[in-house]
Design an enzyme around this catalytic site. Structure first.
Site, PDB file in Angstrom:
ATOM      1  CG  ASP A   1      60.203  72.028  12.570  1.00  0.00           C
ATOM      2  OD1 ASP A   1      60.992  71.167  12.206  1.00  0.00           O
ATOM      3  OD2 ASP A   1      59.794  73.017  11.782  1.00  0.00           O
TER       4      ASP A   1
ATOM      5  CG  HIS B   1      62.785  62.268  14.950  1.00  0.00           C
ATOM      6  ND1 HIS B   1      62.351  63.525  14.643  1.00  0.00           N
ATOM      7  CD2 HIS B   1      63.571  61.878  13.825  1.00  0.00           C
ATOM      8  CE1 HIS B   1      62.585  63.710  13.459  1.00  0.00           C
ATOM      9  NE2 HIS B   1      63.577  62.898  12.898  1.00  0.00           N
TER      10      HIS B   1
ATOM     11  CG  LEU C   1      44.189  65.705  25.995  1.00  0.00           C
ATOM     12  CD1 LEU C   1      44.048  67.186  25.690  1.00  0.00           C
ATOM     13  CD2 LEU C   1      46.007  65.457  26.069  1.00  0.00           C
TER      14      LEU C   1
HETATM   15  C1  FPP Z   1      60.060  67.797  12.616  1.00  0.00           C
HETATM   16  O1  FPP Z   1      61.413  68.035  12.979  1.00  0.00           O
HETATM   17  C2  FPP Z   1      59.561  66.540  13.403  1.00  0.00           C
HETATM   18  C3  FPP Z   1      59.095  65.628  12.661  1.00  0.00           C
HETATM   19  C4  FPP Z   1      58.940  65.343  11.324  1.00  0.00           C
HETATM   20  C5  FPP Z   1      58.839  64.430  13.790  1.00  0.00           C
HETATM   21  C6  FPP Z   1      57.989  64.819  14.884  1.00  0.00           C
HETATM   22  C7  FPP Z   1      58.062  63.615  15.705  1.00  0.00           C
HETATM   23  C8  FPP Z   1      58.063  63.670  17.010  1.00  0.00           C
HETATM   24  C9  FPP Z   1      58.420  64.782  18.047  1.00  0.00           C
HETATM   25  C10 FPP Z   1      58.239  62.510  18.018  1.00  0.00           C
HETATM   26  C11 FPP Z   1      56.638  62.034  17.737  1.00  0.00           C
HETATM   27  C12 FPP Z   1      56.343  61.238  19.029  1.00  0.00           C
HETATM   28  C13 FPP Z   1      55.555  60.478  18.938  1.00  0.00           C
HETATM   29  C14 FPP Z   1      54.831  59.965  20.391  1.00  0.00           C
HETATM   30  C15 FPP Z   1      54.659  60.225  17.742  1.00  0.00           C
HETATM   31  P1  FPP Z   1      62.653  68.056  11.953  1.00  0.00           P
HETATM   32  O2  FPP Z   1      63.030  66.758  11.864  1.00  0.00           O
HETATM   33  O3  FPP Z   1      61.931  68.712  10.821  1.00  0.00           O
HETATM   34  O4  FPP Z   1      63.690  68.997  12.762  1.00  0.00           O
HETATM   35  P2  FPP Z   1      64.609  69.757  11.971  1.00  0.00           P
HETATM   36  O5  FPP Z   1      63.723  70.877  10.941  1.00  0.00           O
HETATM   37  O6  FPP Z   1      65.315  70.643  12.999  1.00  0.00           O
HETATM   38  O7  FPP Z   1      65.355  69.070  10.925  1.00  0.00           O
END
Ligand code: FPP
Length: 263
Positions: free
Chosen positions: A37, A54, A148
């Site tokens: 997050d 992201h 893993l």
């Molecule tokens: C939450 O942060 C994150 C997500 C919903 C997406 C997570 C995805 C990644 C970290 C990349 C994934 C990579 C692969 C290889 C699949 P948010 O957008 O809710 O952040 P915020 O709360 O600060 O708005």
């Protein structure tokens, strides 16, 4: 490299990270689950579009996967997209759906080399063909790997998963192939998408949010939780080691008592 050292030594000093950390080989969590997050906030702090967070988060996935594998962790489950994330703007959803493909295209050769096995848990429906194709290719290419298990939770929702398991059990009872008396925890666990995987030992959530957001509600019953203010793109090897160190100091009792407490 670390796997070999882990077998030899009781304690292991990891020297390829910013600070040397002593972690005990005996209590490396077998299954680490992470709610990644804070990508949006990371980007906002830099006046960048959310998707830049992201993409940066994807780089963290690579770092964490590599270290977890070296430490001898068996399963790393990463919450990449929830069944609720479809509510986000289309441009962000489309970007998130491209990330597994980008990640796997870039890193698949390394994952193969490192003996990592790629898995996915989540609903295939609604996922774009290109996303599914990339995952399928990675699963196929790594299926015999024994290191893993890198388990992406993609279009995953825990309540929906539990509802499906209950429906399946009810269908069997209605058909007369299952006796109500035979419904037990193992049967329910076996009906979930984590079938065959150990339950998470350690759950990490980044960015200061302290909630589960419909993630592995059944499986986390006895998991140790680690919440950190660090935003996911800033999470690194050190952060993972800190979480594991802290986990190793926990006294896991599973509702019972241990050692001296039994008096
Ligand atoms: C939450 O942060 C994150 C997500 C919903 C997406 C997570 C995805 C990644 C970290 C990349 C994934 C990579 C692969 C290889 C699949 P948010 O957008 O809710 O952040 P915020 O709360 O600060 O708005």
């Amino acid at each position: 490299m670390f796997n070999k050292l882990l077998k030899r030594n009781t304690d292991l000093v990891l020297e390829n990270v910013d600070r040397s950390v002593l972690i005990s080989n005996e209590e490396v969590p077998a299954h680490i689950a992470i709610i990644m997050d804070g990508n949006g906030r990371w980007a906002k702090k830099r006046s960048l579009p959310r998707v830049a967070g992201h993409r940066e988060g994807m780089k963290t996935v690579r770092k964490v996967t590599k270290l977890a594998n070296e430490l001898g962790v068996s399963v790393l489950t990463l919450y990449a997209f929830s069944t609720e994330n479809w509510k986000r703007p289309k441009i962000e959803v489309d970007f998130l759906m491209r990330l597994p493909e980008e990640f796997l295209t870039t890193f698949l050769p390394e994952l193969i080399e490192e003996n990592v096995r790629v898995e996915m848990m989540g609903y295939h429906q609604n996922l774009p063909m290109h996303t599914l194709k990339a995952i399928k290719k990675a699963k196929e290419a790594t299926k015999d790997n024994t290191g893993l298990v890198l388990n992406f939770a993609l279009n995953y929702g825990s309540r929906a998963e539990i509802v499906d398991a209950v429906k399946d059990i009810a269908t069997q009872v209605a058909a007369g192939t299952l006796d109500i008396c035979d419904i037990n925890e193992d049967l329910i666990s076996g009906g979930l998408m984590t079938k065959g995987l150990p339950e998470p030992d350690l759950l990490i959530r980044t960015s200061g949010e302290v909630r589960l957001s419909n993630f592995m509600l059944w499986q986390l019953a006895y998991t140790e939780f680690w919440f950190t203010e660090t935003l996911w793109p800033d999470f690194n090897e050190d952060s993972l080691l800190e979480a594991i160190e802290n986990y190793q100091k926990r006294n896991r009792r599973y509702g019972g008592l241990k050692g001296d407490e039994v008096k």
